[in-house]
Design an enzyme around this catalytic site. Structure first.
Site, short mmCIF file in Angstrom:
data_model
loop_
_atom_site.label_atom_id
_atom_site.label_comp_id
_atom_site.label_asym_id
_atom_site.label_seq_id
_atom_site.Cartn_x
_atom_site.Cartn_y
_atom_site.Cartn_z
N GLU A 2 -1.71 -1.34 -4.60
CA GLU A 2 -2.57 -0.76 -4.88
C GLU A 2 -2.51 0.52 -5.72
O GLU A 2 -1.30 1.12 -5.61
CB GLU A 2 -3.14 -0.16 -3.50
N ASP A 37 -1.78 1.18 7.64
CA ASP A 37 -1.04 0.93 6.14
C ASP A 37 -0.66 -0.64 6.27
O ASP A 37 -1.03 -1.13 5.09
CB ASP A 37 0.26 1.70 6.40
N ASP A 51 0.85 -1.24 -0.12
CA ASP A 51 -0.03 -0.10 0.09
C ASP A 51 0.88 1.32 -0.16
O ASP A 51 1.38 1.69 0.97
CB ASP A 51 -0.95 0.11 1.33
#
Length: 166
Positions: free
Chosen positions: A67, A139, A7
């Site tokens: 992502e 996160d 991420d």
């Protein structure tokens, strides 16, 4: 198969590693690569590079999933996020890993069942899908969600790439 989910973020890039055996997912590890805000952008990108490289060396994933960037209202923030995302794509590719990309809505829909799920819902579902997982922050939870998404979406992508043949 071992999957690394990433991420991306310039301050904190979350990472999560899961093992997939058949239809079973097992938590391996999670954390974040943090950069020093007092450093230059170039130095922070090096910190991200080196941190992701260490994660790959330590956990030996077979594949990676990242992502995709969403657009912020602030173009400068969007650009910096895009640069961090570039590092998150580059490092696994340099290590010879196949790298998949998923939109935030794909990740949410796969993990929670709704493309507009809140962060708290994602964290709850990650904990449900990976019992006993030690998740150090939001996160890392998001990165684990990306890895879970890849574990579920990968078989579909393989069938589509083969022209619908199994």
């Amino acid at each position: 198969m071992r999957i690394l989910g990433l991420d991306p973020g310039l301050r904190h890039t979350g990472w999560g590693v899961v093992d997939k055996t058949g239809h079973r997912l097992t938590f391996v590890a999670a954390g974040s690569v943090d950069t020093d805000a007092a450093r230059s952008l170039a130095e922070r990108l090096v910190q991200l590079h080196d941190g992701i490289e260490r994660v790959i060396a330590d956990f030996g994933p077979d594949e990676a999933a990242v992502e995709e960037t969403f657009v912020n209202r602030n173009p400068t923030s969007t650009l910096k996020l895009g640069q961090a995302r570039g590092i998150a794509l580059l490092v696994p590719a340099q290590a010879g890993l196949p790298v998949a990309e998923y939109t935030p809505n794909q990740v949410k829909k796969t993990v929670v069942g709704s493309g507009h799920a809140a962060k708290e819902q994602i964290q709850m579902m990650v904990r449900t899908l990976l019992p006993g997982a030690r998740i150090p922050g939001a996160d890392a939870a998001d990165a684990l969600a990306v890895a879970i998404c890849h574990a579920h979406q990968r078989p579909v992508a393989s069938v589509l790439a083969a022209g619908g043949r199994r």
